[in-house]
Write an enzyme that holds these catalytic residues in place. Sequence first.
Site, PDB file in Angstrom:
ATOM      1  N   ARG A  63       2.119   9.405   4.954  1.00  0.00           N
ATOM      2  CA  ARG A  63       1.847  10.983   5.043  1.00  0.00           C
ATOM      3  C   ARG A  63       1.647  11.185   6.370  1.00  0.00           C
ATOM      4  O   ARG A  63       1.743  12.448   6.592  1.00  0.00           O
ATOM      5  CB  ARG A  63       0.481  11.129   4.109  1.00  0.00           C
ATOM      6  CG  ARG A  63       0.973  11.409   2.847  1.00  0.00           C
ATOM      7  CD  ARG A  63      -0.341  11.889   1.859  1.00  0.00           C
ATOM      8  NE  ARG A  63      -1.332  10.957   2.133  1.00  0.00           N
ATOM      9  CZ  ARG A  63      -1.886  10.084   1.234  1.00  0.00           C
ATOM     10  NH1 ARG A  63      -1.260   9.647   0.565  1.00  0.00           N
ATOM     11  NH2 ARG A  63      -2.934   9.528   1.784  1.00  0.00           N
ATOM     12  N   GLU A 100     -10.966  -1.815   1.364  1.00  0.00           N
ATOM     13  CA  GLU A 100     -12.321  -2.020   0.883  1.00  0.00           C
ATOM     14  C   GLU A 100     -12.342  -3.505   0.344  1.00  0.00           C
ATOM     15  O   GLU A 100     -13.326  -3.987   0.588  1.00  0.00           O
ATOM     16  CB  GLU A 100     -12.179  -0.972  -0.231  1.00  0.00           C
ATOM     17  CG  GLU A 100     -13.581  -1.193  -0.898  1.00  0.00           C
ATOM     18  CD  GLU A 100     -13.704  -0.036  -2.102  1.00  0.00           C
ATOM     19  OE1 GLU A 100     -14.857   0.257  -2.697  1.00  0.00           O
ATOM     20  OE2 GLU A 100     -12.638   0.779  -2.166  1.00  0.00           O
TER      21      GLU A 100
END
Lengths: 178, 178
Positions: A63, A100
């Site tokens: 993106r 994460e």
Amino acid sequence: MEKDVTEIRKAIRDIPNFPKPGVVFKDITPLLGSGPLFTRTIDLLADRYENQKVDMVLGVESRGFIIGAALAYRLGAGFCIVRKPGKLPYETHSASYELEYGSDILEVHRDALPPRARVLIADDLIATGGTAAAAIALVSKLGGQVVECAFVIELTFLRGREKLKPYGVFSLLQYDSE
Amino acid sequence: MEKDVTEIRKAIRDIPNFPKPGVVFKDITPLLGSGPLFTRTIDLLADRYENQKVDMVLGVESRGFIIGAALAYRLGAGFCIVRKPGKLPYETHSASYELEYGSDILEVHRDALPPRARVLIADDLIATGGTAAAAIALVSKLGGQVVECAFVIELTFLRGREKLKPYGVFSLLQYDSE
């Protein structure tokens, strides 16, 4: 500008539980799909950098390519691409960044920047700032100077801008909670 | 224009044996990295569509995002993104396309196009035309009209434009052999 930003915010859609349960994804596709709003988004980012002698805009796959390429075009700058491992065909530098769970790697071509290039890092969204931190590390390896990091969306509650200090962060829209 | 195209061609680098032995990869990163040449590339594509009432430019992940987003910005159009499976967060349509060995799938959001949108499909390169054919199929599923397919580079010896008929193909640079 305030009215434009309100319109842009309305065109961003919350998708609950994407890409995994408990996460609310900010979907910018309705914003991209509106010619006037996409134009305005890029112009609002570009206005800030018009007189900052930006040589190159850097965008991270995928993106970041959308926001970065349009911004580079608008500023008359070159566009530097940063990709996932194995995607770039020439010799590369790499930098790892935290996810994460675990970490991932980004790559840039070794000849991607002219000497001492002034580089604007651009992406659609800053969350924890890991991707942008890796992009900053790559610019440093290449001898470039980071002008700033520019985003359409900043998830302020994740404090990504802390991770990027001493480099500055600019965002059009801030969200202070999910 | 001819002189510009010559300069653009010089900025594209051949990388032998990428992504696999025997293939010569056309590396556009030196072209993207030059502000003047990147600007000129987008302008040369845009000139052709200036008066064609393009509502949306469609770009396929990932390099198609670069050319497509800059072109959408230049034309004042919206930008429609087509991605690999599982990347888009909302409801999707999908289309499969042929690879040298096997096939792959592309997705688009079901609400990605306004009714009867005039859509310009843009990418950096057309080889066999499989990706663009899948993009055309997705535009049809969404009720859009394909204006044309525009590329920076056309590998004419792979005859991709045959596969896209009756839709037209426009390219800035043609290569008639590897």
